[in-house]
Design a protein around this motif. Structure first.
Motif, PDB file in Angstrom:
ATOM      1  N   LEU A 176       2.389  18.622 -10.639  1.00 39.34           N
ATOM      2  CA  LEU A 176       2.505  19.940 -10.008  1.00 39.34           C
ATOM      3  C   LEU A 176       3.742  20.669 -10.508  1.00 39.34           C
ATOM      4  CD1 LEU A 176       1.369  19.183  -6.359  1.00 39.34           C
ATOM      5  CD2 LEU A 176       0.136  20.412  -8.154  1.00 39.34           C
ATOM      6  N   VAL A 177       4.883  19.945 -10.547  1.00 41.60           N
ATOM      7  CA  VAL A 177       6.134  20.585 -10.962  1.00 41.60           C
ATOM      8  C   VAL A 177       5.993  21.130 -12.374  1.00 41.60           C
ATOM      9  CG1 VAL A 177       8.535  20.132 -11.593  1.00 41.60           C
ATOM     10  CG2 VAL A 177       7.622  19.250  -9.442  1.00 41.60           C
ATOM     11  N   LEU A 178       5.476  20.285 -13.284  1.00 44.76           N
ATOM     12  CA  LEU A 178       5.372  20.722 -14.677  1.00 44.76           C
ATOM     13  C   LEU A 178       4.358  21.846 -14.825  1.00 44.76           C
ATOM     14  CD1 LEU A 178       5.797  17.384 -16.517  1.00 44.76           C
ATOM     15  CD2 LEU A 178       7.263  19.365 -16.634  1.00 44.76           C
ATOM     16  N   GLN A 179       3.263  21.758 -14.037  1.00 43.92           N
ATOM     17  CA  GLN A 179       2.243  22.796 -14.107  1.00 43.92           C
ATOM     18  C   GLN A 179       2.830  24.135 -13.661  1.00 43.92           C
ATOM     19  OE1 GLN A 179      -0.328  21.745 -15.531  1.00 43.92           O
ATOM     20  NE2 GLN A 179      -1.574  23.591 -15.497  1.00 43.92           N
ATOM     21  N   ILE A 180       3.583  24.104 -12.550  1.00 44.25           N
ATOM     22  CA  ILE A 180       4.190  25.339 -12.048  1.00 44.25           C
ATOM     23  C   ILE A 180       5.174  25.876 -13.080  1.00 44.25           C
ATOM     24  CG2 ILE A 180       5.773  26.259 -10.305  1.00 44.25           C
ATOM     25  CD1 ILE A 180       4.398  24.242  -8.342  1.00 44.25           C
ATOM     26  N   ILE A 237      10.592  -5.087 -15.693  1.00 45.73           N
ATOM     27  CA  ILE A 237       9.371  -5.805 -16.005  1.00 45.73           C
ATOM     28  C   ILE A 237       8.569  -6.031 -14.730  1.00 45.73           C
ATOM     29  CG2 ILE A 237       8.500  -7.999 -16.876  1.00 45.73           C
ATOM     30  CD1 ILE A 237      11.108  -7.969 -18.612  1.00 45.73           C
ATOM     31  N   GLY A 238       7.298  -5.653 -14.771  1.00 43.99           N
ATOM     32  CA  GLY A 238       6.444  -5.831 -13.605  1.00 43.99           C
ATOM     33  C   GLY A 238       6.528  -4.685 -12.613  1.00 43.99           C
ATOM     34  N   ASN A 239       7.430  -3.740 -12.873  1.00 44.52           N
ATOM     35  CA  ASN A 239       7.606  -2.622 -11.950  1.00 44.52           C
ATOM     36  C   ASN A 239       6.891  -1.393 -12.504  1.00 44.52           C
ATOM     37  OD1 ASN A 239       8.552  -0.471 -10.445  1.00 44.52           O
ATOM     38  ND2 ASN A 239      10.579  -1.353 -10.186  1.00 44.52           N
ATOM     39  N   LEU A 240       5.775  -1.003 -11.867  1.00 43.23           N
ATOM     40  CA  LEU A 240       4.957   0.083 -12.406  1.00 43.23           C
ATOM     41  C   LEU A 240       5.683   1.416 -12.316  1.00 43.23           C
ATOM     42  CD1 LEU A 240       1.503  -0.923 -10.942  1.00 43.23           C
ATOM     43  CD2 LEU A 240       2.358  -1.303 -13.240  1.00 43.23           C
ATOM     44  N   ARG A 241       6.356   1.644 -11.183  1.00 43.40           N
ATOM     45  CA  ARG A 241       7.050   2.918 -11.008  1.00 43.40           C
ATOM     46  C   ARG A 241       8.124   3.058 -12.084  1.00 43.40           C
ATOM     47  NH1 ARG A 241       9.344   3.264  -5.346  1.00 43.40           N
ATOM     48  NH2 ARG A 241       7.206   2.678  -4.886  1.00 43.40           N
ATOM     49  N   GLY A 242       8.827   1.949 -12.324  1.00 45.61           N
ATOM     50  CA  GLY A 242       9.865   1.942 -13.354  1.00 45.61           C
ATOM     51  C   GLY A 242       9.296   2.309 -14.712  1.00 45.61           C
ATOM     52  N   SER A 243       8.103   1.773 -15.022  1.00 42.75           N
ATOM     53  CA  SER A 243       7.476   2.079 -16.313  1.00 42.75           C
ATOM     54  C   SER A 243       7.211   3.569 -16.444  1.00 42.75           C
ATOM     55  CB  SER A 243       6.147   1.343 -16.449  1.00 42.75           C
ATOM     56  OG  SER A 243       6.363  -0.015 -16.642  1.00 42.75           O
ATOM     57  N   ILE A 244       6.681   4.161 -15.358  1.00 41.88           N
ATOM     58  CA  ILE A 244       6.349   5.588 -15.409  1.00 41.88           C
ATOM     59  C   ILE A 244       7.613   6.397 -15.660  1.00 41.88           C
ATOM     60  CG2 ILE A 244       5.490   7.540 -14.066  1.00 41.88           C
ATOM     61  CD1 ILE A 244       3.763   5.572 -12.521  1.00 41.88           C
ATOM     62  N   ILE A 300      -6.376  16.070 -17.627  1.00 40.25           N
ATOM     63  CA  ILE A 300      -7.114  14.824 -17.886  1.00 40.25           C
ATOM     64  C   ILE A 300      -6.128  13.666 -18.048  1.00 40.25           C
ATOM     65  CG2 ILE A 300      -8.626  13.637 -19.528  1.00 40.25           C
ATOM     66  CD1 ILE A 300     -10.215  15.596 -18.034  1.00 40.25           C
ATOM     67  N   GLY A 301      -5.014  13.953 -18.719  1.00 43.41           N
ATOM     68  CA  GLY A 301      -3.988  12.925 -18.905  1.00 43.41           C
ATOM     69  C   GLY A 301      -3.510  12.377 -17.577  1.00 43.41           C
ATOM     70  N   ILE A 302      -3.230  13.307 -16.639  1.00 42.63           N
ATOM     71  CA  ILE A 302      -2.749  12.891 -15.320  1.00 42.63           C
ATOM     72  C   ILE A 302      -3.818  12.107 -14.572  1.00 42.63           C
ATOM     73  CG2 ILE A 302      -2.078  13.771 -13.038  1.00 42.63           C
ATOM     74  CD1 ILE A 302       0.202  13.948 -14.938  1.00 42.63           C
ATOM     75  N   THR A 306       0.841  -1.195   0.000  1.00 47.82           N
ATOM     76  CA  THR A 306       0.000   0.000   0.000  1.00 47.82           C
ATOM     77  C   THR A 306       0.876   1.244   0.000  1.00 47.82           C
ATOM     78  OG1 THR A 306      -1.281  -1.334   1.512  1.00 47.82           O
ATOM     79  CG2 THR A 306      -2.110   0.844   1.020  1.00 47.82           C
ATOM     80  N   ILE A 307       1.931   1.225   0.827  1.00 49.83           N
ATOM     81  CA  ILE A 307       2.816   2.390   0.883  1.00 49.83           C
ATOM     82  C   ILE A 307       3.439   2.624  -0.486  1.00 49.83           C
ATOM     83  CG2 ILE A 307       4.928   3.296   1.910  1.00 49.83           C
ATOM     84  CD1 ILE A 307       4.163   1.749   4.440  1.00 49.83           C
ATOM     85  N   SER A 308       3.883   1.529  -1.094  1.00 44.13           N
ATOM     86  CA  SER A 308       4.500   1.649  -2.410  1.00 44.13           C
ATOM     87  C   SER A 308       3.518   2.225  -3.426  1.00 44.13           C
ATOM     88  CB  SER A 308       5.001   0.279  -2.844  1.00 44.13           C
ATOM     89  OG  SER A 308       5.131   0.215  -4.215  1.00 44.13           O
ATOM     90  N   SER A 309       2.239   1.819  -3.323  1.00 47.82           N
ATOM     91  CA  SER A 309       1.235   2.369  -4.243  1.00 47.82           C
ATOM     92  C   SER A 309       1.082   3.860  -4.036  1.00 47.82           C
ATOM     93  CB  SER A 309      -0.129   1.727  -4.035  1.00 47.82           C
ATOM     94  OG  SER A 309      -0.031   0.367  -3.860  1.00 47.82           O
ATOM     95  N   PHE A 310       1.066   4.252  -2.743  1.00 48.15           N
ATOM     96  CA  PHE A 310       0.881   5.678  -2.481  1.00 48.15           C
ATOM     97  C   PHE A 310       2.067   6.484  -2.978  1.00 48.15           C
ATOM     98  CE2 PHE A 310      -2.535   4.421   0.457  1.00 48.15           C
ATOM     99  CZ  PHE A 310      -3.498   5.263  -0.057  1.00 48.15           C
ATOM    100  N   ILE A 311       3.276   5.895  -2.890  1.00 54.10           N
ATOM    101  CA  ILE A 311       4.447   6.582  -3.432  1.00 54.10           C
ATOM    102  C   ILE A 311       4.258   6.814  -4.934  1.00 54.10           C
ATOM    103  CG2 ILE A 311       6.930   6.369  -3.903  1.00 54.10           C
ATOM    104  CD1 ILE A 311       7.173   4.867  -1.267  1.00 54.10           C
ATOM    105  N   ASN A 312       3.716   5.805  -5.628  1.00 61.75           N
ATOM    106  CA  ASN A 312       3.482   5.956  -7.069  1.00 61.75           C
ATOM    107  C   ASN A 312       2.526   7.101  -7.366  1.00 61.75           C
ATOM    108  OD1 ASN A 312       5.160   3.879  -7.619  1.00 61.75           O
ATOM    109  ND2 ASN A 312       3.549   2.364  -7.947  1.00 61.75           N
ATOM    110  N   TYR A 313       1.387   7.153  -6.618  1.00 60.02           N
ATOM    111  CA  TYR A 313       0.467   8.273  -6.851  1.00 60.02           C
ATOM    112  C   TYR A 313       1.187   9.590  -6.587  1.00 60.02           C
ATOM    113  CZ  TYR A 313      -3.035   4.598  -6.362  1.00 60.02           C
ATOM    114  OH  TYR A 313      -3.752   3.445  -6.500  1.00 60.02           O
ATOM    115  N   GLY A 314       1.983   9.596  -5.513  1.00 57.33           N
ATOM    116  CA  GLY A 314       2.713  10.812  -5.130  1.00 57.33           C
ATOM    117  C   GLY A 314       3.611  11.279  -6.255  1.00 57.33           C
ATOM    118  N   ILE A 315       4.333  10.322  -6.859  1.00 56.45           N
ATOM    119  CA  ILE A 315       5.247  10.681  -7.939  1.00 56.45           C
ATOM    120  C   ILE A 315       4.487  11.331  -9.087  1.00 56.45           C
ATOM    121  CG2 ILE A 315       6.703   9.711  -9.768  1.00 56.45           C
ATOM    122  CD1 ILE A 315       7.709   7.687  -7.750  1.00 56.45           C
ATOM    123  N   VAL A 316       3.341  10.721  -9.454  1.00 57.18           N
ATOM    124  CA  VAL A 316       2.566  11.256 -10.585  1.00 57.18           C
ATOM    125  C   VAL A 316       2.058  12.654 -10.260  1.00 57.18           C
ATOM    126  CG1 VAL A 316       0.525  10.916 -12.006  1.00 57.18           C
ATOM    127  CG2 VAL A 316       1.918   8.974 -11.382  1.00 57.18           C
TER     128      VAL A 316
END
Lengths: 357, 289
Positions: free
Chosen positions: A27-31, A288-295, A196-198, A12-22
């Motif tokens: 935010l960074v790009l928007q700013i 392979i299988g690593n979602l964060r890596g894919s992003i 919308i993309g995000i 769960t923590i790892s999932s939340f880190i992924n959302y955080g990264i996105v």
């Protein structure tokens, strides 16, 4: 911190880190873009990056979690892109609101790509390994070829389809052509937004992360690890494989619609074998299988050719060399060991430097 | 009708020669060598350069192309694939794609993206039987394919090296224990495959005389499907698959639709694989638990 650790599992923590990264990425790009620090070429890359991230995540569902090599993922992107464009263009009068039209287009794209995934998946998923890879490649090429000949027009009577030419659409004089064969879709109204993309990325991420830990997700992982053993345990192999494949295709379709509605013209040739390979490179380089890596891989590798602009003509050559070197180094035990040691040393010398001053 | 058939066999022969390279490498190294299509392109450019710039006659320039591609194949194997011998097949696949990008972009830098008109290497008149005209290129292609087929069959069944190749593709570990130099055998396979790719490049460019950095990509993919069609890893399978694919493609172009011909070719492949999942002449490998 300990409380959090006790309350939520590692996953769960790892999932939340992924959302955080996105979200942080957004935010960074928007700013940056609001304050005007972002070049126009980078701004143009934002939505393609979003759709490539979704492509990479969805392919990871097939390659990483289901363990099947698919070389035709761009075909689903293509189906999604063009059905999305047809939906958005033909609803231009009925639904004036751009955002709602975009959402409808995304859903139509996902639906049609999912259907294509089902049509392809039912016969194909009986094959394994390299044979499955070649058949998905073949389907990708077929989709490209058929879309290359497809003409679609809309008038007051509804949609008209033809595989021959514009004349054989038999439209009223007021009708407009939406897809014109090899020329692709012309005069698309740009509807896609970075926001919308995000949102779409987060939805896809949410779905996959929960899917992996669900009953079907665990069944799929079991099939990947040992198909025969899984079958012996009573897991319906084809059903679950098809589930992963269709879901992945639908996500790719949404990514395609998002991608196409960012440009004024899109040609079927854009979604060829090379695009499928590009997405596969994202998945493999990210792990392979690593979602964060894919992003991360999708983002970095989409920006990389832009960053390599100073090499001008050599940039794709440099890209190729970087790709080969990364694969060689990450697969070499000694090189990885050396890399880890040097990074440790660097960190140590930095912290020591801080102590002495 | 007959002329379509001969054109089909001729195109199929080119696919067959390319497919041989894929299938041999797959059989021995268990990897999909995606850079193979680009080796064809390099072969085409080499023959083009030696005739157009250096004014060499046809045969020396073809030999030159074969030599360059053979060396190139061995170098690629040594630098990019050998370090990954124990890595996952996906890692090797991505590296092969990297090599393919590299070759295409190197060609783009050296020769630019402008298509080059490939010189006519076959200087015989076209064969005319009654009202059917058969191009000399088609005849040369078919003859070249037959010669390659015979030589390769003899090589793999009669010579020591050929037997070693078959042994390595059967069981790498056991072959090593029998005193076969596995690395040398794999290098040899790459050398032969790349040499064949050079021949295929020259034949392909003689039939369709425009040469671009992306020339090899599509024939590469089609020859790859031909190899799978016939049963990947099997040399007669690659031959059969290539020729059938060529015939199907020409007939689809002539009678159904030019634009949809590729789609039809791939659709036939899919149907074959669904009916017979290991290809036409592929061996059925029983699974062990």
């Amino acid at each position: 911190m300990d409380n959090i650790k006790r309350k939520y599992s590692k996953k769960t923590i790892s999932s939340f880190i992924n959302y955080g990264i996105v979200i942080a990425f957004f935010l960074v790009l928007q700013i940056l873009s609001v304050t005007g620090h972002l070049g126009s070429s980078m701004k143009g890359q934002l939505i393609p990056i979003c759709s490539y991230i979704i492509m990479a995540l969805s392919l990871n569902l097939v390659v990483g979690i289901s363990g099947e090599l698919s070389l035709g993922h761009a075909g689903f992107m293509s189906v999604g892109a063009f059905s999305g464009v047809v939906a958005a263009s033909s609803l231009a009068d009925a639904v004036p609101n751009g955002i709602i039209r975009l959402l409808i287009a995304l859903m139509v794209g996902a639906l049609f790509a999912g259907l294509a995934g089902m049509v392809i998946g039912i016969p194909v998923l009986r094959l394994q390994g390299d044979y499955l890879a070649i058949v998905t490649l073949a389907f990708g090429e077929i989709i490209k070829n058929v879309l290359n000949c497809l003409y679609v027009g809309a008038d007051s009577k509804g949609l008209h389809f033809s595989l021959k030419d514009q004349q054989s659409l038999h439209m009223e004089s007021s009708g407009k052509v939406i897809l014109s064969g090899p020329m692709g879709a012309l005069g698309i109204t740009k509807l896609s937004t970075f926001f919308i993309g995000i949102v779409l990325i987060i939805l896809v991420l949410f779905y996959i992360q929960n899917f992996v830990n669900s009953r079907p997700g665990r069944a799929i992982a079991a099939i990947r690890d040992n198909r025969i053993a899984a079958e012996a345990c009573g897991i319906p192999v084809t059903k679950y494989k098809l589930m992963a494949f269709v879901t992945s295709a639908a996500m790719a379709g949404a990514a395609g619609a998002l991608y196409a509605l960012n440009y004024s013209t899109v040609v079927p040739k854009k979604f060829d074998f090379n695009t499928s390979i590009l997405v596969l490179v994202f998945v493999v380089l990210g792990g392979i299988g690593n979602l964060r890596g894919s992003i991360i891989a999708a983002t970095v590798l989409t920006i990389l050719p832009e960053l390599l602009r100073e090499f001008q003509d050599y940039r794709m050559l440099v890209y190729a060399v970087v790709l080969i070197l990364v694969m060689l180094i990450t697969n070499n035990e000694k090189a990885m060991e050396y890399l880890r040691k040097t990074i440790k040393k660097l960190l140590k010398s930095k912290s020591e430097g801080r102590h002495t001053t | 009708m007959l002329s379509y058939f001969i054109n089909g066999i001729s195109l199929g022969s080119v696919y067959a020669i390319i497919a041989l390279g894929y299938t041999m490498v797959y059989g021995i190294a268990k990897m999909l060598n995606f850079a193979h299509g680009d080796v064809i392109m390099i072969g085409g450019y080499m023959a083009f350069c030696s005739t157009a710039y250096l004014g060499w006659p046809a045969i020396p320039s073809v030999l030159f192309a074969i030599l360059v591609c053979t060396v190139l194949g061995v170098i690629i194997e040594k630098l990019a694939y050998k370090p990954l011998r124990d890595a996952s097949s996906l890692a090797v696949l991505i590296t092969a794609i990297g090599v393919s990008y590299f070759l295409q972009n190197a060609a783009l830098l050296i020769w630019s993206s402008n298509p080059k008109a490939f010189p006519n290497m076959v200087k015989f008149p076209n064969l005319v039987i009654g009202d059917i005209q058969i191009s000399s290129v088609a005849i040369v292609t078919i003859i070249a394919c037959i010669i390659i087929m015979i030589v390769l069959t003899l090589f793999t069944t009669k010579t020591k090296m050929g037997k070693a190749m078959r042994a390595v593709s059967e069981d790498k570990g056991a072959a090593q224990l029998m005193g076969i130099n596995v690395n040398a055998t794999i290098s040899m396979t790459f050398a032969i495959g790349s040499g064949l790719a050079a021949i295929a490049g020259v034949l392909l460019c003689s039939a369709y005389p425009t040469l671009m950095p992306t020339t090899g990509a599509m024939p590469g993919i089609k020859a790859f499907t031909a190899a799978v069609f016939g049963g990947i890893g099997s040399i007669p399978g690659a031959m059969l698959g290539g020729i059938l694919l060529g015939i199907i493609e020409i007939f689809a172009k002539a009678y159904i639709s030019t634009q949809l011909s590729d789609a039809i070719v791939f659709a036939v492949l899919i149907i074959v694989l669904i009916v017979k999942p290991t290809g036409l002449l592929g061996k059925k490998i029983s699974e062990k638990v």
